[in-house]
Scaffold this active site. Structure first.
Site, short mmCIF file in Angstrom:
data_model
loop_
_atom_site.label_atom_id
_atom_site.label_comp_id
_atom_site.label_asym_id
_atom_site.label_seq_id
_atom_site.Cartn_x
_atom_site.Cartn_y
_atom_site.Cartn_z
N GLY A 47 0.74 -1.39 0.04
CA GLY A 47 -0.03 0.10 -0.09
C GLY A 47 0.79 1.37 -0.05
CB CYS B 33 5.31 -4.22 0.02
SG CYS B 33 6.22 -2.49 -0.31
CE1 TYR B 34 1.83 1.23 5.55
CE2 TYR B 34 -0.04 -0.40 5.75
CZ TYR B 34 0.70 0.78 6.14
OH TYR B 34 -0.01 1.39 7.19
CG HIS C 77 5.08 -5.72 -4.64
ND1 HIS C 77 3.64 -5.75 -3.99
CD2 HIS C 77 5.67 -4.75 -4.15
CE1 HIS C 77 3.59 -4.35 -3.24
NE2 HIS C 77 4.81 -3.74 -3.60
CD GLU D 69 2.03 -8.81 -4.84
OE1 GLU D 69 2.73 -9.62 -4.44
OE2 GLU D 69 1.96 -7.77 -4.57
CG ASP E 61 -18.28 -11.10 -18.92
OD1 ASP E 61 -17.54 -11.79 -19.07
OD2 ASP E 61 -18.11 -9.73 -18.84
CE LYS F 221 -14.24 -10.96 -20.49
NZ LYS F 221 -15.32 -10.24 -20.70
#
Ligand code: XMP
Length: 525
Positions: free
Chosen positions: A59, A86-87, A182, A184, A239, A381
């Protein structure tokens, strides 16, 4: 919060731009997780959610400020593994008795760091890092201003980088893990391995599969709808199609779909959608052929926003008119996805929560007094596409490029006329055929032709032509928010231009749009 029976992982969001990627990595590992903003997570929430593990996201705030966001302290008392990123790492250290310092300092504890860095292992061994250090260092992505200057009691160091001596720390007895980088993001190439190890040691079964989701979603739809009727606006997009097939599987003929043909669809599109749903799925489907209405109201209109407003309003009118044929429907089905409903954390002017809610047929539920059925609310998605495959929708349908609600109206700058739409449809069909033949369709986010409001002079055979120019558009993108033009070869472009001019009467000049977004947009209007 969802009512699924899977083990759940809670991601507490502190506002990082990449929090959604954490969820993506976990979903890829068949783990069910939800993202919740820090200021909605309190003790009662934690009790109700009952997470099997918790991840504290990154963050933009600074832990050293008194007002900075914190998770409830009870997060650390639940006996479940916690991973701070991280944060999230810094908040964890601060709350558990370590120390965080702001800004840049030279020497000693570390400095602000943005971008690629390399983490090296220490002599200590850590289960979170099993199989991680393929060589003596791993590339990671750092993005932090503050840094941990003293780790909390009970923690040990398992990885260091030149600017982050506490790049990887852990309290192994409590299963608390904290990383400064990070894992990710794409720029931490082996980052998925850390998540894989984290969920393994947290004891997740990895049972969040599409077939399990399908069964549970069907049961949930049945429980929600009972014996009531549902209507669903079908656009032909992925969708709404997947939502319709899933709901139909759950409640059969209690579902009626309404497909509005506004005359702005691509070549063969209406037939394709109607055939698939009515004939292949045997689904009650109202095919509302309203081309005259829409094209009549759009006659002489050239302003893009006016076009959108007219189409949006008519769509609602038409949908409402046909929904009456269904009689006493109490529910409206929508293909809302997870990214549309995640509550995002905003730090401008203090923590606040914005909920982006996406209504495909805006305002309709309130206006018609309908309740919503949104069976895709949990999904990203690509998960919707996986569910579509699970439900047996044809791959060609699932992989379709997005198509905007206003359809060809915004690919026909200036006034819309039927002859121009016909030319556009033909040129678009040739272009897409070319892309498919060259095996490029799945590499491209969206590709289409725009017919330009300009005629140009050409020569064909011995004769002069005076026909429309068109522009080809093809972009790569992750979410449509930013985009790059697709780098076709000159051979491809030349062959496509020749085919369009030879096969589509009315076009005598083809251009390729090489504008990125920003500064351009994907559509021409
Ligand atoms: P732009 O042109 O804004 O497009 O870069 C981004 C994505 O959104 C689609 N788009 C629309 N979709 N109604 C829609 O349903 C609209 O008015 C609209 N305008 C753009 C566009 O096709 C692209 O995928």
């Amino acid at each position: 919060m969802t009512e699924l029976s899977h083990d759940r992982l809670l991601i507490i969001d502190f506002g990082s731009q990449v929090t959604q990627l954490i969820a993506r990595r976990l979903r890829e590992l068949n783990v069910f997780c939800e993202i919740h903003p820090f200021n909605t997570v309190d003790d009662a929430f934690l009790d109700a959610f009952d997470p099997k593990a918790v991840i504290l996201s990154g963050g933009p705030a600074s832990v050293v400020h008194d007002e900075s966001p914190r998770p409830p302290t009870s997060v650390f008392d639940r006996g479940v593994p916690v991973l701070g990123i991280c944060y999230g790492q810094q908040v964890m250290m601060q709350m558990l008795g370590g120390k965080v310092e702001g800004g840049k300092i030279s020497g000693g504890g570390g400095t602000a760091e943005f971008g690629r860095a390399y983490v090296a292992p220490t002599d200590n061994k850590l289960d979170l890092l099993d199989g991680w250090f393929a060589t003596d260092r791993e590339q990671v992505w750092m993005s932090h201003g503050d840094h941990v200057s003293r780790i909390a009691p009970g923690f040990e160091v398992f990885g260091t980088s030149p600017n982050a001596p506490y790049a990887i720390t852990a309290d192994t007895s409590r299963h608390f893990y904290a990383v400064q980088f990070h894992p990710e993001v794409h720029h931490t190439p082996n980052g998925a391995k850390l998540y894989e190890n984290f969920i393994r040691l947290a004891g997740f079964k990895g049972d969040w599969t599409m077939s399990a989701y399908r069964e549970e979603a069907i049961a949930a739809i049945r429980a929600q709808v009972g014996d009531q009727k549902v209507i669903c606006g079908l656009s032909g997009g992925v969708d709404s199609s997947v939502a319709a097939v899933l709901i139909h599987e759950a409640i059969g003929d209690q579902l009626t779909c309404v497909f509005v043909d506004h005359g702005l669809l691509r070549k063969g599109e209406a037939e394709e959608v109607v055939t698939m749903f009515r004939d292949n799925y045997n689904m009650p489907l109202i095919h509302a052929d309203e081309q005259d209405l829409f094209l009549g109201e759009l006659d002489g209109v050239s302003d893009p926003e006016t076009k959108r407003k007219i189409i949006g309003k008519l769509f609602i009118d038409v949908f409402q008119k046909h929904a009456k044929e269904v009689g006493d429907a109490t529910f409206l089905a929508q293909g809302t996805l997870y990214p549309d409903v995640i509550e995002s954390v905003s730090f401008s002017g203090g923590p606040s929560v914005t909920i982006k809610s996406h209504h495909n047929v805006g305002g309709l539920p309130e206006k018609m007094g309908l309740k919503l059925v949104e069976p895709l609310r949990e999904l990203f998605k690509d998960e919707v596409r996986a569910l579509g495959r699970e439900l047996g929708l044809p791959p060609s349908f699932i992989g379709r490029h997005p198509f905007p609600g206003p359809g060809l109206a915004i690919r026909c700058p200036g006034e819309i006329t039927r002859p121009k739409l016909d030319i556009l449809r033909e040129a678009d069909a040739v272009y897409i055929d070319q892309i498919r033949k060259h095996g490029l369709y799945d590499e491209i986010w969206q590709a289409f032709v725009a017919i330009l409001p300009v005629r140009t002079v050409g020569v064909m055979g011995d004769g002069r032509t005076y026909d429309f120019a068109c522009a080809l558009r093809a972009v790569t993108s992750v979410d449509g928010m930013t985009a790059d033009y697709y780098p076709f070869t000159h051979e491809f472009l030349g062959e496509t231009a020749t085919r369009i001019i030879n096969e589509v009467p009315g076009i005598n000049r083809v251009t390729y749009d090489i504008t990125s977004k920003p500064p351009g947009t994907i559509e021409w209007e």
